[in-house]
Design a protein around this motif. Structure first.
Motif, PDB file in Angstrom:
ATOM      1  N   ILE A 387     -16.075 -24.276   2.047  1.00  0.00           N
ATOM      2  CA  ILE A 387     -15.862 -22.895   1.584  1.00  0.00           C
ATOM      3  C   ILE A 387     -14.443 -22.729   1.040  1.00  0.00           C
ATOM      4  N   THR A 388     -13.903 -23.825   0.512  1.00  0.00           N
ATOM      5  CA  THR A 388     -12.537 -23.727  -0.020  1.00  0.00           C
ATOM      6  C   THR A 388     -12.463 -22.686  -1.130  1.00  0.00           C
ATOM      7  N   ASP A 389     -13.448 -22.731  -2.060  1.00  0.00           N
ATOM      8  CA  ASP A 389     -13.454 -21.740  -3.143  1.00  0.00           C
ATOM      9  C   ASP A 389     -13.613 -20.333  -2.583  1.00  0.00           C
ATOM     10  N   LEU A 390     -14.532 -20.198  -1.610  1.00  0.00           N
ATOM     11  CA  LEU A 390     -14.724 -18.871  -1.017  1.00  0.00           C
ATOM     12  C   LEU A 390     -13.463 -18.408  -0.300  1.00  0.00           C
ATOM     13  N   LYS A 391     -12.767 -19.364   0.334  1.00  0.00           N
ATOM     14  CA  LYS A 391     -11.544 -18.999   1.039  1.00  0.00           C
ATOM     15  C   LYS A 391     -10.485 -18.516   0.059  1.00  0.00           C
ATOM     16  N   ASP A 392     -10.389 -19.225  -1.077  1.00  0.00           N
ATOM     17  CA  ASP A 392      -9.424 -18.787  -2.079  1.00  0.00           C
ATOM     18  C   ASP A 392      -9.792 -17.409  -2.616  1.00  0.00           C
ATOM     19  N   LYS A 393     -11.086 -17.229  -2.884  1.00  0.00           N
ATOM     20  CA  LYS A 393     -11.518 -15.918  -3.385  1.00  0.00           C
ATOM     21  C   LYS A 393     -11.328 -14.838  -2.315  1.00  0.00           C
ATOM     22  N   GLN A 394     -11.530 -15.247  -1.041  1.00  0.00           N
ATOM     23  CA  GLN A 394     -11.329 -14.279   0.024  1.00  0.00           C
ATOM     24  C   GLN A 394      -9.881 -13.820   0.085  1.00  0.00           C
ATOM     25  N   GLU A 395      -8.983 -14.792  -0.091  1.00  0.00           N
ATOM     26  CA  GLU A 395      -7.576 -14.409  -0.099  1.00  0.00           C
ATOM     27  C   GLU A 395      -7.281 -13.458  -1.256  1.00  0.00           C
ATOM     28  N   GLU A 396      -7.907 -13.768  -2.404  1.00  0.00           N
ATOM     29  CA  GLU A 396      -7.708 -12.864  -3.533  1.00  0.00           C
ATOM     30  C   GLU A 396      -8.293 -11.485  -3.233  1.00  0.00           C
ATOM     31  N   LEU A 397      -9.477 -11.495  -2.610  1.00  0.00           N
ATOM     32  CA  LEU A 397     -10.093 -10.213  -2.265  1.00  0.00           C
ATOM     33  C   LEU A 397      -9.272  -9.465  -1.229  1.00  0.00           C
ATOM     34  N   GLU A 398      -8.692 -10.218  -0.274  1.00  0.00           N
ATOM     35  CA  GLU A 398      -7.861  -9.562   0.726  1.00  0.00           C
ATOM     36  C   GLU A 398      -6.659  -8.900   0.063  1.00  0.00           C
ATOM     37  N   GLU A 399      -6.081  -9.625  -0.882  1.00  0.00           N
ATOM     38  CA  GLU A 399      -4.956  -9.025  -1.598  1.00  0.00           C
ATOM     39  C   GLU A 399      -5.408  -7.795  -2.375  1.00  0.00           C
ATOM     40  N   ALA A 400      -6.591  -7.937  -3.047  1.00  0.00           N
ATOM     41  CA  ALA A 400      -7.098  -6.785  -3.790  1.00  0.00           C
ATOM     42  C   ALA A 400      -7.438  -5.637  -2.845  1.00  0.00           C
ATOM     43  N   ARG A 401      -8.004  -6.000  -1.673  1.00  0.00           N
ATOM     44  CA  ARG A 401      -8.351  -4.949  -0.697  1.00  0.00           C
ATOM     45  C   ARG A 401      -7.081  -4.249  -0.203  1.00  0.00           C
ATOM     46  N   ALA A 402      -6.071  -5.058   0.087  1.00  0.00           N
ATOM     47  CA  ALA A 402      -4.816  -4.449   0.536  1.00  0.00           C
ATOM     48  C   ALA A 402      -4.262  -3.518  -0.535  1.00  0.00           C
ATOM     49  N   GLY A 403      -4.358  -3.973  -1.802  1.00  0.00           N
ATOM     50  CA  GLY A 403      -3.903  -3.111  -2.890  1.00  0.00           C
ATOM     51  C   GLY A 403      -4.735  -1.847  -2.994  1.00  0.00           C
ATOM     52  N   ALA A 404      -6.079  -2.027  -2.831  1.00  0.00           N
ATOM     53  CA  ALA A 404      -6.952  -0.858  -2.917  1.00  0.00           C
ATOM     54  C   ALA A 404      -6.692   0.113  -1.774  1.00  0.00           C
ATOM     55  N   GLU A 405      -6.474  -0.454  -0.563  1.00  0.00           N
ATOM     56  CA  GLU A 405      -6.171   0.429   0.561  1.00  0.00           C
ATOM     57  C   GLU A 405      -4.847   1.152   0.342  1.00  0.00           C
ATOM     58  N   ALA A 406      -3.879   0.417  -0.207  1.00  0.00           N
ATOM     59  CA  ALA A 406      -2.598   1.074  -0.487  1.00  0.00           C
ATOM     60  C   ALA A 406      -2.786   2.166  -1.532  1.00  0.00           C
ATOM     61  N   ALA A 407      -3.609   1.848  -2.589  1.00  0.00           N
ATOM     62  CA  ALA A 407      -3.855   2.859  -3.619  1.00  0.00           C
ATOM     63  C   ALA A 407      -4.618   4.043  -3.046  1.00  0.00           C
ATOM     64  N   ASN A 408      -5.599   3.727  -2.144  1.00  0.00           N
ATOM     65  CA  ASN A 408      -6.357   4.819  -1.539  1.00  0.00           C
ATOM     66  C   ASN A 408      -5.455   5.689  -0.670  1.00  0.00           C
ATOM     67  N   GLU A 409      -4.547   5.025   0.068  1.00  0.00           N
ATOM     68  CA  GLU A 409      -3.608   5.785   0.880  1.00  0.00           C
ATOM     69  C   GLU A 409      -2.696   6.633  -0.007  1.00  0.00           C
ATOM     70  N   ALA A 410      -2.268   6.018  -1.120  1.00  0.00           N
ATOM     71  CA  ALA A 410      -1.420   6.777  -2.047  1.00  0.00           C
ATOM     72  C   ALA A 410      -2.199   7.937  -2.653  1.00  0.00           C
ATOM     73  N   LYS A 411      -3.505   7.672  -2.935  1.00  0.00           N
ATOM     74  CA  LYS A 411      -4.333   8.747  -3.480  1.00  0.00           C
ATOM     75  C   LYS A 411      -4.484   9.882  -2.481  1.00  0.00           C
ATOM     76  N   SER A 412      -4.704   9.500  -1.203  1.00  0.00           N
ATOM     77  CA  SER A 412      -4.851  10.537  -0.183  1.00  0.00           C
ATOM     78  C   SER A 412      -3.558  11.342  -0.056  1.00  0.00           C
ATOM     79  N   ARG A 413      -2.444  10.602  -0.036  1.00  0.00           N
ATOM     80  CA  ARG A 413      -1.165  11.328   0.051  1.00  0.00           C
ATOM     81  C   ARG A 413      -0.955  12.218  -1.175  1.00  0.00           C
ATOM     82  N   PHE A 414      -1.343  11.680  -2.341  1.00  0.00           N
ATOM     83  CA  PHE A 414      -1.179  12.464  -3.573  1.00  0.00           C
ATOM     84  C   PHE A 414      -2.071  13.712  -3.538  1.00  0.00           C
ATOM     85  N   LEU A 415      -3.338  13.517  -3.102  1.00  0.00           N
ATOM     86  CA  LEU A 415      -4.242  14.663  -3.049  1.00  0.00           C
ATOM     87  C   LEU A 415      -3.752  15.708  -2.058  1.00  0.00           C
ATOM     88  N   ALA A 416      -3.296  15.214  -0.900  1.00  0.00           N
ATOM     89  CA  ALA A 416      -2.795  16.169   0.087  1.00  0.00           C
ATOM     90  C   ALA A 416      -1.586  16.922  -0.458  1.00  0.00           C
TER      91      ALA A 416
END
Length: 895
Positions: A387-416
């Motif tokens: 699962i080396t390829d999946l692991k690499d993609k998972q790391e990419e997804l984790e980074e994207a998820r972290a970015g999305a969570e940060a963006a979602n948090e920023a969106k929530s703060r912005f909306l509030a």
């Protein structure tokens, strides 16, 4: 009256058992011949004995006659001597001889009476003449004496002749009898020899015939067995029948058929093995099968490639531990910083007890996912996926998820932030609009009123939208709070009815409020309840034209709890199943046409669902396309605060987490729905393995467990839960058709409910998990077997039992609930029993809690003295530990 039953059974037995019949017949014939020959020889022997007795009798008669002849001669001699010598001695001797002669004549009369009489008469005459002659000689008359003596001699000659003839006759008869007996004996011996020869020849012939009738079929059977053992298929078998050889033939035919079937099965198995090996070789993952001794049975090329660093030892029969040690020694595996021995031990534990579904390792520079399952015979199936390829993609997804969570948090703060910034001017717009409308009406200018009302309506709509967005952002951020207050429900319903009246009337609808709520007092968040009702009623008004909208409110009791149920029903456009599946999703409506035709943002129902969960209830919908919809939610009459979780974490406010393990979908769904209605978060599993995995992952507050399940029953699950240090403290409630309550409690369950489960009892049992109990004991011991033993002892004594696998977990439990007493082991990991006692003595609330120390440690005098001053009783494990434990419990309860 006789029964004819046994005769056919005996005939059938004779027909089926010919070997005993033949051997028995042979024995009977030989025994009969022996008996007949013995009878004939006995008859001859008796005849010979009779002849011998006859010869003996004749010899005895001859002896008697000879004795008479001898005694007569002696008498004649002495009588003659008496005549000559005239001696008294001669007379006496002559008389004695005559007496003996008389005795012989008496015996002779038995078989020769005539001769005996003649001899007796002649003897008497001789004796008289001889005495007369002796008298004449005595008187001196010699001439007369000689004459008388001559006459006596003539008489004696006649007697002597008679005796001689008798002796000759008897001697001849004795000789004839002896010859006859001898000849008869010779003939008997000859007949006996002939009979023995005949019997021997006949017995040998019959024995040969019987043995031939047995050995010939046996030889055929032996040849057939030898041929079958050599694997021949065309084997001539003896004919079948009802006798022994027929049955043996049937058995051989069955054996031949089974061997043929076995050959076919082996060929099919070999073909299947080849097919399986081909399939295994074609799969992209590494595959290996290990036996119960953890030795390799088979593997594919991909497995060798994954373990390329140790492929030189990968042969059938290689132990898995040997492979692991070779990996560590050659450095082909990443141990994750663990020492080699610890890494090998961890891998062996996972290999032998693959409780988890999979394991991810770094092998040969690649990430490999290892999945293992135990086979019924104790072996292990292992699948190694790169699962080396999946692991690499998972790391990419984790980074994207972290970015999305940060963006979602920023969106929530912005909306509030933006919501707060926008509400201020909107409140001013609405306020000024209301003021201008009142001023215009005061001065009688109606023309600007319509425009001002439109401005005010738009401002209120925009403010409502912003409030919804703000509420949603708070919920997502986990910052939404409840403000619980106690109030009367009827005034609130009247207020909502008045507020929503313009919306109801806009499409020509009619609102009916049906409230059966005596008493109507409720303790909850008034604002959120009002908003929920407003959202549902406005939603019904929007999708209904010229119809009736009904708001029904009633008190209900669910799971032992009083609740208010609110139902908003309409006869509007309704929804289909696809549209219902999209409800309660933020910014999503039934479909795009709904948005175009009816407007809206799709936030109202999503917020209503979140608010309902926060208030301790749940919301449901029933709808049919073209026939209207009915939204209902129920909330507690008196809300008690529970831990809250944000929607972003996908968890609502709940009373606790409950795991339901049941293989029956209907029972599992019913229990889950009942528990969820009472505010609990619910996880479900349809089998034991999934249930154990969920328990380890989520650590539920309670487990509802069915006992009778396929593959693995609930008893084994309960035993494994109580043997796991991390799960042994989790309360387990048995829900099953099995009524063995005592067995369930002894295995570690806190209660036992019989199906169908009583909802009230289930909820009260769940609620009591966190409550105090009388006669409750906490067992603190790192050994699962000891805990199980103490549990069974204490359950039998009527105790409620909790468990902790070490001192640290025990202290954690004591912070939430105080038991009646503690049974404490001394030697434990993390925090031993001595430290637990010190912590108890340092805690004022727990200082007086009775403690019974149960240990296998050999205590010194100082340790024992210290324990006696800090614990109620000290009991050594083993010996009389069970009775001592019960006695200690009774002492503490009495105290």
């Amino acid at each position: 009256m006789s029964t004819p039953g046994p005769a056919p059974s005996r005939l059938r037995w004779l027909a089926e058992n010919k070997i005993p019949l033949r051997i028995g017949s042979l024995s009977a014939v030989l025994l009969g011949a022996l008996v007949i020959s013995t009878v004939f020889m006995a008859f001859d022997l008796m005849n010979n004995l009779r002849r011998i007795q006859d010869a003996n009798t004749r010899f005895h008669r001859l002896q008697i006659a000879a004795s008479a002849d001898r005694h007569f001669g002696e008498m004649r001699y002495w009588m003659t001597d008496l005549s000559v010598s005239l001696l008294t001695l001669s007379e006496r001797r002559a008389n004695a001889a005559r007496t003996e002669l008389e005795a012989d004549l008496t015996r002779l009369e038995e078989f020769a009476p005539d001769a005996a009489g003649k001899i007796r008469a002649g003897t008497a005459a001789y004796y008289a003449r001889a005495l007369d002659a002796a008298d004449a000689y005595t008187d001196g008359n010699r001439i007369i004496g000689n004459t008388l003596l001559a006459e006596a001699r003539l008489g004696s000659d006649a007697v002597d002749q008679t005796l001689g003839q008798l002796v000759a006759q008897l001697a001849d008869e004795a000789d004839q009898a002896n010859r006859s007996a001898t000849l008869a004996s010779q003939r008997s011996v000859m007949r006996a020899l002939i009979a023995c020869v005949v019997i021997l020849i006949a017995g040998a012939a019959l024995t040969w015939l019987v043995l031939r009738s047995i050995l010939t079929p046996l030889d055929k059977v032996n040849r057939a067995i030898a041929a079958l053992n050599e694997g021949e298929t065309d084997v001539a078998l003896p004919p079948e029948g009802k006798d022994e050889f027929g049955r043996i033939s049937q058995t051989l035919r069955t054996l031949r058929d089974s061997q043929e079937m076995r050959r076919r099965l082996e060929e099919a198995a070999e073909a299947q093995r080849n097919t399986i090996m081909t399939a295994i070789e074609t799969i992209p993952d590494g595959f290996a099968l290990f036996d119960a001794e953890d030795r390799v049975l088979l593997m594919n090329a991909r497995f060798r490639k994954i373990f390329t660093g140790v492929d030189d030892i990968l042969e059938p029969g290689t132990a898995f531990e040997q492979i692991l040690r070779a990996q560590v020694e050659r450095g082909t595996v990443d141990t994750g910083g663990l020492p080699g021995e610890d890494w090998v031990a961890a891998r062996l534990r996972f290999h032998r007890h693959p409780d988890e579904l999979r394991q991810v390792l770094r092998i040969g520079g690649a990430w490999v996912q290892v999945t293992k399952r135990k086979t019924p015979d104790g072996g292990t199936v292992a699948v190694y996926s790169d699962i080396t390829d999946l692991k690499d993609k998972q790391e990419e997804l984790e980074e994207a998820r972290a970015g999305a969570e940060a963006a979602n948090e920023a969106k929530s703060r912005f909306l509030a932030s933006m919501s707060h910034e926008l509400r201020t001017p909107l409140n001013a717009i609405i306020g000024y609009s209301e003021m201008l409308i009142e001023d215009a009406r005061d001065i009688g200018q109606e023309e600007p009123v319509d425009d001002l009302e439109k401005i005010m309506a738009s401002g209120r709509h925009l403010l409502s939208l912003i409030n919804d967005v703000l509420d949603l952002s708070k919920i997502e951020a986990g910052k939404m709070e409840l403000y619980v207050e106690t109030f009367a429900l009827r005034p609130l319903l009247a207020e909502v009815e008045a507020t929503v009246a313009p919306l109801i009337a806009k499409n020509g609808n009619r609102l009916i409020v049906d409230a059966q709520i005596d008493p109507d007092e409720i303790a909850t968040d008034k604002t959120k309840l009002r908003q929920n009702l407003f959202n549902l009623l406005s939603n019904a008004a929007k999708f209904t034209s010229g119809g009736t909208i009904t708001l029904s409110v009633k008190r209900v009791r669910r799971g032992g709890q009083e609740m208010f149920e609110f139902i908003v029903a309409d006869d509007g456009i309704g929804m289909n199943d696809v549209q219902k599946s999209k409800l309660f999703q933020a910014f999503v409506q039934a479909d795009s046409s709904t948005t175009r035709n009816y407007g809206g943002t799709g936030l109202g129902l999503a917020i209503a669902q979140q608010f309902t969960r926060m208030m301790g209830g749940h919301i449901t919908v029933e709808s049919q396309e073209g026939a209207g919809s009915a939204f209902s939610f129920a909330i507690p009459v008196s809300f008690s605060a529970q831990p809250q979780a944000g929607a972003g974490a996908q968890e609502a406010a709940h009373a606790g987490r409950v795991l339901v393990i049941d293989d029956e979908a209907s029972a599992r769904s019913a229990v889950a729905r009942l528990v969820r209605d009472e505010g609990y978060d619910v996880f479900t599993a349809s089998n034991a393995e999934d249930g154990l995995s969920l328990a380890r992952r989520h650590r539920p507050d309670a487990i509802i467990l069915d006992v009778i399940m396929p593959e693995r029953d609930g008893w084994s699950v309960l035993k494994e839960l109580k043997s796991d240090p991390d799960l042994c403290e989790t309360p387990v409630i048995l829900s099953t058709v099995v009524t063995d309550r005592e067995m369930g409690l002894a295995f570690g369950a806190v209660d036992h409910l019989t199906k169908p489960v009583d909802p009230k009892r289930l909820i009260s049992t769940l609620n009591a998990v966190a409550g105090d109990r009388d006669r409750e004991v906490l067992i603190v011991d790192d050994d699962a077997a000891t805990r199980t033993l103490f549990r069974r002892i204490l359950v039998r004594e009527g105790w409620q039992v909790r468990e902790a696998s070490d001192g640290q977990r025990a202290l954690s439990q004591l912070e939430t609930r105080r038991p009646t007493l503690i049974v404490l082991d001394l030697l434990m990991p993390n925090l031993d029993g001595f430290e637990v006692l010190r912590a108890l003595k340092a805690n004022a609330a727990l200082r007086d809690l009775p403690v019974i120390v149960v240990t296998s440690k050999d205590l010194s005098g100082e340790e024992l003295a210290w324990l006696k001053s800090h614990a109620g009783d000290v009991i050594k494990k083993g010996q009389n530990g069970r009775s001592e434990l019960v006695a200690a419990l009774k002492r503490h309860m009495a105290a």
